[in-house]
Write an enzyme that holds these catalytic residues in place. Structure first.
Site, mmCIF file in Angstrom:
data_model
loop_
_atom_site.group_PDB
_atom_site.id
_atom_site.type_symbol
_atom_site.label_atom_id
_atom_site.label_comp_id
_atom_site.label_asym_id
_atom_site.label_seq_id
_atom_site.Cartn_x
_atom_site.Cartn_y
_atom_site.Cartn_z
ATOM 1 N N ARG A 211 27.653 43.973 9.766
ATOM 2 C CA ARG A 211 27.395 45.390 9.482
ATOM 3 C C ARG A 211 28.289 45.863 8.358
ATOM 4 O O ARG A 211 29.158 45.129 7.876
ATOM 5 C CB ARG A 211 27.695 46.226 10.729
ATOM 6 C CG ARG A 211 29.126 45.982 11.269
ATOM 7 C CD ARG A 211 29.527 46.971 12.320
ATOM 8 N NE ARG A 211 30.737 46.581 13.031
ATOM 9 C CZ ARG A 211 31.966 46.783 12.599
ATOM 10 N NH1 ARG A 211 32.161 47.339 11.423
ATOM 11 N NH2 ARG A 211 33.009 46.403 13.322
ATOM 12 N N HIS B 251 44.867 47.218 18.174
ATOM 13 C CA HIS B 251 43.787 46.420 17.559
ATOM 14 C C HIS B 251 42.788 47.266 16.783
ATOM 15 O O HIS B 251 41.720 46.785 16.403
ATOM 16 C CB HIS B 251 43.061 45.579 18.620
ATOM 17 C CG HIS B 251 43.965 44.832 19.535
ATOM 18 N ND1 HIS B 251 44.799 43.832 19.102
ATOM 19 C CD2 HIS B 251 44.207 44.982 20.870
ATOM 20 C CE1 HIS B 251 45.507 43.378 20.127
ATOM 21 N NE2 HIS B 251 45.169 44.045 21.198
ATOM 22 N N GLU C 220 41.371 33.695 23.070
ATOM 23 C CA GLU C 220 41.970 32.853 22.038
ATOM 24 C C GLU C 220 43.472 33.056 21.978
ATOM 25 O O GLU C 220 44.002 34.066 22.458
ATOM 26 C CB GLU C 220 41.331 33.110 20.677
ATOM 27 C CG GLU C 220 41.456 34.509 20.165
ATOM 28 C CD GLU C 220 40.661 34.721 18.876
ATOM 29 O OE1 GLU C 220 39.704 33.964 18.628
ATOM 30 O OE2 GLU C 220 40.992 35.644 18.129
ATOM 31 N N LYS D 63 30.490 36.871 18.867
ATOM 32 C CA LYS D 63 31.714 36.166 18.482
ATOM 33 C C LYS D 63 31.740 34.716 18.966
ATOM 34 O O LYS D 63 32.285 33.829 18.304
ATOM 35 C CB LYS D 63 32.942 36.912 19.005
ATOM 36 C CG LYS D 63 32.918 38.420 18.795
ATOM 37 C CD LYS D 63 32.619 38.843 17.373
ATOM 38 C CE LYS D 63 32.536 40.352 17.243
ATOM 39 N NZ LYS D 63 32.001 40.797 15.957
#
Length: 496
Positions: A293, A237, A202, A118
């Protein structure tokens, strides 16, 4: 590259079944690489050959690179399909496959490092000028530095695992006093799930929608997108319900987001199936991450576009899949996917384990089921509790919602609790029906467990009679749902 004769599957559950079915259609044999506890599964019974690669503990089986490589070679495989989760985004695994003479069915190790990590992905996105959520993606991972960066960004912030997704290693921090504990927790979870404790931080967007684009790079390196999916219904999440295409996008937004998705995939020299995820808030979109993926929710894209992404992955790995520029793909109708979890919806989603009794998925047009377990199989506490996916297609979103509710009410799962009543409640909610839900939808409306339905007098009499027969003796005069642990009604299966 020659055609594969046998492919190893480094995964389990419904995705392993999905890959086996694609291989069968292509005339390819399969080797299931499984843990000791996964012998009672549909994939185990379907595979051409099975190889045990270790005990239940994922670090010693599904996350063990050497064990997977050795198992694939022992099974006579020429390639490995990693599915999703586990080692699917592990560049070291892709590299190890190559060194062992096995084809990794996915992007190159270099592409995984560039996009799947990421932090590196965000660095690449900055070079491309793509919009990003403000955050910290630095190499310095000391707790004090991460806490300082969180404070600089401004609460609320979210800390995420750099090496993976699926909600693991992800924590929401709303105040400084919780920062140390939550960051350390995220690092531990990331290390356990992905083998790397690296995290990034973030800004948390509190009114955002989660929109993703399915990308695909063919054998020549040409990249296109197969349009979008709405994945805003999430709990902790983790996605629960996904649909294609998103009801939230204008034509202009869809075009711009699609172009951004293809742009970053091209920068990463991407081949095979992948997903570019965005957050959308107040008409502006921000790059979230790239998943290198296949996605859990890939069936909804297949349903609206008439493509087979798994077969395309295999053909691409063989060097055979090339896009035809004259073949225009346009979404048709609407598709919704619900993830069926073995959990108790009346206790807030507590996992429900045990042996499955009768399981039945109702047939009908525009209905698709992907499941990894059948009657008599054991649902163990060792892995993700998802036991199946229900996918529907219809000509419009309202009709697809109605169809999904009907299908869920007609589905039968005995032996364990499932989240079916929870899903029905979500699908019936006004905000979902209107398509205005955000990633805080569950947190706002379904924070508490849903109430248990009351049994009718007739149902109570049936329970009493069943218990009396099972125990060979008398039972109490009244039995309520959840009051009798051995009740045959303990496992929710009927419609509300």
């Amino acid at each position: 590259m020659k055609k594969f004769k046998r492919i190893a599957i480094a995964n389990r559950g419904e995705v392993a079944v999905r890959i086996i079915k694609a291989c069968e259609e292509l005339g390819i044999e399969t080797v299931l690489l499984h843990s000791e506890v996964d012998i009672q599964s549909r994939a185990y019974r379907m595979a051409t050959k099975t190889v045990c690669i270790g005990p239940a503990e994922t670090a010693k089986s599904y996350l063990n690179i050497a064990a997977n490589i050795e198992g694939a070679l022992a099974g006579g495989a020429e390639a490995i399909h990693p599915g999703f989760g586990f080692l699917s985004e592990n560049a070291d695994f892709a590299e190890a496959c190559d060194k062992a003479g096995l084809v990794f069915i996915g992007p190159s190790a270099k592409a995984i490092r560039a996009l799947g990590d990421k932090v590196h992905c965000k660095e690449l996105a900055k070079k491309a000028g793509l919009p990003l959520v403000p955050g910290y993606e630095g190499e310095q991972q000391e707790i004090s530095r991460l806490m300082a960066e969180a404070e600089k960004i401004g609460f609320p912030v979210i800390v995420k695992a750099a090496a993976g997704g699926g909600g693991r290693g992800m924590k929401l921090i709303t105040q400084m006093s919780d920062a140390r504990e939550l960051i350390e927790s995220a690092q531990r979870e990331a290390l356990s799930a992905f083998g790397s404790a690296k995290v990034f931080i973030e800004k948390y967007l509190d009114r955002a929608k989660h929109i993703e684009f399915q990308i695909f790079g063919d054998s020549t390196g040409q990249v296109v997108h197969f349009f979008d999916r709405e994945c805003s219904v999430q709990r902790r999440h983790q996605k629960i319900i996904e649909e294609a295409t998103s009801p939230s996008l204008t034509d202009d937004l869809r075009r711009r987001m699609g172009e951004a998705a293809v742009a970053i995939a091209q920068l990463g020299k991407y081949k095979g199936a992948g997903t570019v995820e965005f957050l959308l808030q107040d008409g502006e979109f921000y790059l979230l991450e790239v998943n290198t993926r296949l996605q859990v929710e890939h069936p909804v894209t297949e349903m609206v576009l008439g493509v087979d992404l798994v077969k395309a992955q295999i053909l691409t790995a063989q060097g055979e899949f090339v896009f035809n520029p004259q073949q225009m793909r346009v979404p048709h109708g609407h598709s919704i996917e619900c993830r069926i979890y073995a959990e108790n919806p009346y206790l807030g989603g507590v996992p429900s384990t045990g042996k499955l009794g009768k399981v039945d998925w109702p047939e009908g047009p525009g209905r698709r089921y992907e499941y990894g377990f059948e009657d008599g199989d054991e649902i163990t506490p060792f892995y993700d509790p998802m036991i199946a996916k229900v996918i529907v297609w219809d000509e419009s979103r309202p009709r697809a919602i109605q169809k999904m509710i009907r299908v869920l009410k007609e589905s039968t799962v005995f032996g364990v609790h499932t989240n079916i009543p929870y899903l029905i409640e979500i699908l019936s909610h006004k905000e979902f029906v209107n398509g205005t839900m955000t990633t805080r939808f569950i947190e706002t409306y379904f924070k508490d467990p849903i109430p248990q339905p009351e049994l009718s007098e007739v149902e109570k009499q049936i329970v009493e009679a069943a218990l009396k027969q099972a125990r060979g003796g008398a039972v109490t005069a009244t039995v309520g749902l959840g009051q009798e642990m051995n009740s045959p009604w303990q496992s929710y299966w009927r419609g509300i």
